[in-house]
Design an enzyme around this catalytic site. Structure first.
Site, mmCIF file in Angstrom:
data_model
loop_
_atom_site.group_PDB
_atom_site.id
_atom_site.type_symbol
_atom_site.label_atom_id
_atom_site.label_comp_id
_atom_site.label_asym_id
_atom_site.label_seq_id
_atom_site.Cartn_x
_atom_site.Cartn_y
_atom_site.Cartn_z
ATOM 1 N N THR A 13 0.828 -1.220 0.000
ATOM 2 C CA THR A 13 0.000 0.000 0.000
ATOM 3 C C THR A 13 0.861 1.268 0.000
ATOM 4 O OG1 THR A 13 -0.060 -0.123 2.401
ATOM 5 C CG2 THR A 13 -1.933 -1.096 1.231
ATOM 6 N N CYS A 130 18.307 5.152 -2.635
ATOM 7 C CA CYS A 130 18.062 5.761 -3.963
ATOM 8 C C CYS A 130 19.173 6.721 -4.394
ATOM 9 C CB CYS A 130 16.725 6.499 -3.948
ATOM 10 S SG CYS A 130 16.414 7.435 -2.447
ATOM 11 N N HIS A 250 15.247 12.510 -7.990
ATOM 12 C CA HIS A 250 16.367 13.086 -7.242
ATOM 13 C C HIS A 250 17.396 13.619 -8.251
ATOM 14 C CE1 HIS A 250 14.697 11.506 -3.674
ATOM 15 N NE2 HIS A 250 15.630 10.657 -3.286
HETATM 16 P P1 NAP Z 1 5.082 4.389 2.886
HETATM 17 O O1 NAP Z 1 4.438 5.025 1.696
HETATM 18 O O2 NAP Z 1 4.896 4.998 4.209
HETATM 19 O O3 NAP Z 1 4.580 2.840 2.961
HETATM 20 C C1 NAP Z 1 4.929 1.979 4.006
HETATM 21 C C2 NAP Z 1 4.405 0.581 3.690
HETATM 22 O O4 NAP Z 1 4.830 -0.313 4.719
HETATM 23 C C3 NAP Z 1 2.875 0.501 3.678
HETATM 24 O O5 NAP Z 1 2.462 -0.428 2.703
HETATM 25 C C4 NAP Z 1 2.568 -0.005 5.066
HETATM 26 O O6 NAP Z 1 1.331 -0.694 5.144
HETATM 27 C C5 NAP Z 1 3.694 -1.007 5.236
HETATM 28 N N1 NAP Z 1 3.894 -1.351 6.634
HETATM 29 C C6 NAP Z 1 4.096 -0.518 7.674
HETATM 30 N N2 NAP Z 1 4.189 -1.216 8.828
HETATM 31 C C7 NAP Z 1 4.041 -2.514 8.482
HETATM 32 C C8 NAP Z 1 4.030 -3.732 9.223
HETATM 33 N N3 NAP Z 1 4.185 -3.756 10.550
HETATM 34 N N4 NAP Z 1 3.847 -4.886 8.556
HETATM 35 C C9 NAP Z 1 3.677 -4.891 7.205
HETATM 36 N N5 NAP Z 1 3.670 -3.769 6.443
HETATM 37 C C10 NAP Z 1 3.855 -2.605 7.089
HETATM 38 O O7 NAP Z 1 6.630 4.264 2.685
HETATM 39 P P2 NAP Z 1 7.465 4.102 1.325
HETATM 40 O O8 NAP Z 1 7.874 5.444 0.857
HETATM 41 O O9 NAP Z 1 6.755 3.177 0.383
HETATM 42 O O10 NAP Z 1 8.774 3.401 1.892
HETATM 43 C C11 NAP Z 1 8.731 2.134 2.489
HETATM 44 C C12 NAP Z 1 10.123 1.689 2.846
HETATM 45 O O11 NAP Z 1 10.862 1.490 1.646
HETATM 46 C C13 NAP Z 1 10.928 2.740 3.615
HETATM 47 O O12 NAP Z 1 10.709 2.637 5.005
HETATM 48 C C14 NAP Z 1 12.337 2.416 3.245
HETATM 49 O O13 NAP Z 1 12.848 1.438 4.095
HETATM 50 C C15 NAP Z 1 12.187 1.866 1.836
HETATM 51 N N6 NAP Z 1 12.548 2.896 0.851
HETATM 52 C C16 NAP Z 1 13.676 2.728 0.191
HETATM 53 C C17 NAP Z 1 14.092 3.679 -0.700
HETATM 54 C C18 NAP Z 1 15.405 3.523 -1.346
HETATM 55 O O14 NAP Z 1 16.135 4.470 -1.342
HETATM 56 N N7 NAP Z 1 15.732 2.363 -1.922
HETATM 57 C C19 NAP Z 1 13.339 4.806 -0.969
HETATM 58 C C20 NAP Z 1 12.153 4.958 -0.287
HETATM 59 C C21 NAP Z 1 11.775 3.989 0.623
HETATM 60 P P3 NAP Z 1 0.004 -0.052 5.805
HETATM 61 O O15 NAP Z 1 -0.798 0.485 4.666
HETATM 62 O O16 NAP Z 1 -0.643 -1.232 6.416
HETATM 63 O O17 NAP Z 1 0.417 0.984 6.776
HETATM 64 O O1 3JN Z 2 14.581 10.359 1.726
HETATM 65 C C1 3JN Z 2 14.833 9.820 0.640
HETATM 66 O O2 3JN Z 2 14.827 10.455 -0.420
HETATM 67 C C2 3JN Z 2 15.178 8.378 0.593
HETATM 68 C C3 3JN Z 2 14.735 7.663 1.811
HETATM 69 C C4 3JN Z 2 14.984 6.395 2.019
HETATM 70 C C5 3JN Z 2 14.572 5.735 3.240
HETATM 71 C C6 3JN Z 2 13.516 6.249 3.987
HETATM 72 C C7 3JN Z 2 13.161 5.640 5.182
HETATM 73 C C8 3JN Z 2 13.842 4.554 5.660
HETATM 74 C C9 3JN Z 2 15.250 4.601 3.692
HETATM 75 C C10 3JN Z 2 16.327 4.007 2.853
HETATM 76 O O3 3JN Z 2 15.984 3.347 1.885
HETATM 77 O O4 3JN Z 2 17.504 4.163 3.131
HETATM 78 C C11 3JN Z 2 14.889 4.028 4.903
HETATM 79 C C12 3JN Z 2 15.623 2.862 5.459
HETATM 80 O O5 3JN Z 2 15.271 1.741 5.102
HETATM 81 O O6 3JN Z 2 16.545 3.068 6.256
#
Ligand code: NAP
Ligand code: 3JN
Length: 346
Positions: A13, A130, A250
Site C-alpha cells: 500500500t 536511492c 532526485h
Molecule cells: P510508505 O508510503 O509509508 O509505505 C509503508 C508501507 O509499509 C505501507 O504499505 C505499510 O502498510 C507497510 N507497513 C508498515 N508497517 C508494516 C508492518 N508492521 N507490517 C507490514 N507492512 C507494514 O513508505 P514508502 O515510501 O513506500 O517506503 C517504504 C520503505 O521502503 C521505507 O521505510 C524504506 O525502508 C524503503 N525505501 C527505500 C528507498 C530507497 O532508497 N531504496 C526509498 C524509499 C523507501 P500499511 O498500509 O498497512 O500501513
Molecule cells: O529520503 C529519501 O529520499 C530516501 C529515503 C529512504 C529511506 C527512507 C526511510 C527509511 C530509507 C532508505 O531506503 O535508506 C529508509 C531505510 O530503510 O533506512
C-alpha cells in the site's frame, strides 16, 4: 526454481510498494501469483493491480509459504522481523530497506555495476539507497576506466523519497503559501525532534537524523554503500543531502577526482554507451537532465559533464533519476529479472 514464480510485495500500500506493482506490470514480469502484504491496518483493503482490485493481507511469517520472490519495502523493522521468515520458507528476499545493506553476507546490488554479487546471496539481496543507486550507475564507467580518488556530491532530493505523507505536506504547504496563509508543516525533515519545516518554496539541508560526525544518516548511507558496491573503501566520499520541493526525481551534483587523467570526449563516450545511462548534454540547446523529465523513466540521466578549471583530474556532472523507480522499485525488479533469467542455469 521451476517455471512457477509466486511473488509477494511487502508494503504493497506504500509509495514504493505501489511502484513495485506498476513496474511488475510494466515489465510483464512473469509471475504466477502476486500476493499483496501490508500491516494489519490495511488488511482487507484493496489495491489495484492494473485494472483488477486485489485484496491486501496482513504480512505474517505464514504469508511466505509458497512465495518464491518477496519484494520488501515496509521499513527496516518489518524486514528485520519477516525477511528471515520468508527465507526460511524458501523465498528469495529483495529488500528495499537499510536493514541488511551493510551486512557482510548480504549482497548490495546495482545490476549495472555489480550484478555478479547477486549470486553470493544466502536468501537476502539488498537494494541500495536511492541517492546511492543513481550515483553508482553514472560513476561506474568512470571508476572502471580511470579509478576514483574522491567524490563530492550534493543531492537535491524529491519529497516522494520520504513517502506519501511528505508529498502531501509539500502540496499542502505550497497551497498555503499561495493563499497567503501561514505554512503548517507536519512531516519534514524526518527527525527525532519532531520539529518540521515547510518544503514549499524552500530547501532543507537535512535528510534523516544527524549522526555524531555532523553528517546525516542519508549522507552516511551514500558513503558506506558506495564503498560496498564498488568494493573499494579508499574512495573519499563527501555528501550533502538536501530535500527540494520536487515530487519525483532526485538530482545530484556529482564532482569526482579520478586517479588517472581523462580526456573529456572519452568520458562522454563511455557514458553514452554505459548501461542504464542516458546522456543529455548539449549546452547550445540547453539540454540537461531535469527531474520532471526523468520522473516515470527507468534510466539514470547524466549531463553538464565538464572538466574542473583548476584540478587536473576533476570532473563535474549533473545526475538525475526517478527515486521511486531506479532508486527503489525498478532496481529491485531488475534484480528479480536477473535472478529469474539465470535461475535455471545455476
Ligand atoms: P510508505 O508510503 O509509508 O509505505 C509503508 C508501507 O509499509 C505501507 O504499505 C505499510 O502498510 C507497510 N507497513 C508498515 N508497517 C508494516 C508492518 N508492521 N507490517 C507490514 N507492512 C507494514 O513508505 P514508502 O515510501 O513506500 O517506503 C517504504 C520503505 O521502503 C521505507 O521505510 C524504506 O525502508 C524503503 N525505501 C527505500 C528507498 C530507497 O532508497 N531504496 C526509498 C524509499 C523507501 P500499511 O498500509 O498497512 O500501513
Ligand atoms: O529520503 C529519501 O529520499 C530516501 C529515503 C529512504 C529511506 C527512507 C526511510 C527509511 C530509507 C532508505 O531506503 O535508506 C529508509 C531505510 O530503510 O533506512
Amino acid at each position: 526454481m521451476n517455471s512457477r514464480v509466486n511473488v509477494a510485495v511487502v508494503g504493497a500500500t506504500g509509495a514504493v510498494g505501489q511502484a513495485m506493482i506498476e513496474t511488475l506490470l510494466r515489465r510483464k514480469f512473469p509471475y504466477t501469483s502476486l500476493k499483496l502484504l501490508a500491516s494489519k491496518r490495511s488488511a482487507g483493503t484493496t489495491v489495484m493491480v492494473g485494472h483488477t482490485p486485489n485484496v491486501v493481507e496482513e504480512a505474517t511469517p505464514a504469508s511466505f509459504d509458497d512465495v518464491d520472490i518477496a519484494l520488501f519495502s515496509a521499513g527496516g523493522d518489518v524486514s528485520l522481523q519477516l525477511a528471515p521468515e520468508a527465507v526460511k520458507r524458501g523465498a528469495l528476499v529483495i529488500d528495499n530497506t537499510s536493514a541488511y545493506r551493510m551486512h557482510p553476507e548480504v549482497p548490495l546490488v546495482v545490476p549495472e555495476v555489480n550484478a555478479n554479487a547477486l549470486w553470493t546471496n544466502k536468501g537476502i539481496i539488498a537494494n541500495p539507497n536511492c541517492s546511492t543507486i543513481q550515483m553508482m550507475v553514472a560513476l561506474y564507467p568512470i571508476y572502471k576506466a580511470y579509478g576514483i580518488k574522491r567524490i563530492v556530491v550534493s543531492t537535491y532530493q524529491a519529497a516522494s523519497g520520504a513517502g506519501a505523507r511528505a508529498i502531501d505536506d509539500l502540496l499542502h504547504t505550497a497551497k498555503q503559501y499561495l493563499a497567503n496563509e501561514p505554512m503548517q508543516a507536519s512531516t519534514l525533515p524526518v527527525s527525532k525532534l519532531k520539529k518540521h519545516y515547510p518544503l514549499a518554496f524552500n530547501v532543507l539541508p537535512q535528510i534523516d537524523v544527524f549522526e555524531e560526525n555532523g553528517y546525516t544518516k542519508e549522507e552516511m548511507k551514500m558513503v558506506n554503500e558506495t564503498h560496498k558496491i564498488f568494493a573499494d573503501d579508499t574512495i573519499q566520499v563527501t555528501p550533502t543531502a538536501a530535500r527540494v520541493p520536487v515530487i519525483y526525481g532526485h538530482s545530484e551534483s556529482v564532482y569526482v577526482e579520478t586517479k588517472e587523467p581523462f580526456v573529456l570526449s572519452d568520458v562522454l563516450q563511455l557514458l553514452q554507451t554505459a548501461p542504464g545511462v542516458i546522456v543529455q548534454d548539449n549546452p547550445q540547446e540547453q539540454l540537461y537532465p531535469q527531474a520532471i523529465v526523468a520522473a516515470g523513466q527507468l534510466e539514470v540521466f547524466v549531463g553538464r559533464i565538464r572538466k574542473d578549471l583548476y584540478v587536473d583530474n576533476g570532473l563535474s556532472m549533473w545526475v538525475v533519476s526517478d527515486n521511486i523507480l531506479k532508486g527503489a522499485a525498478w532496481n529491485a525488479i531488475q534484480i528479480a529479472e536477473l535472478w529469474l533469467s539465470q535461475a535455471g542455469h545455476r
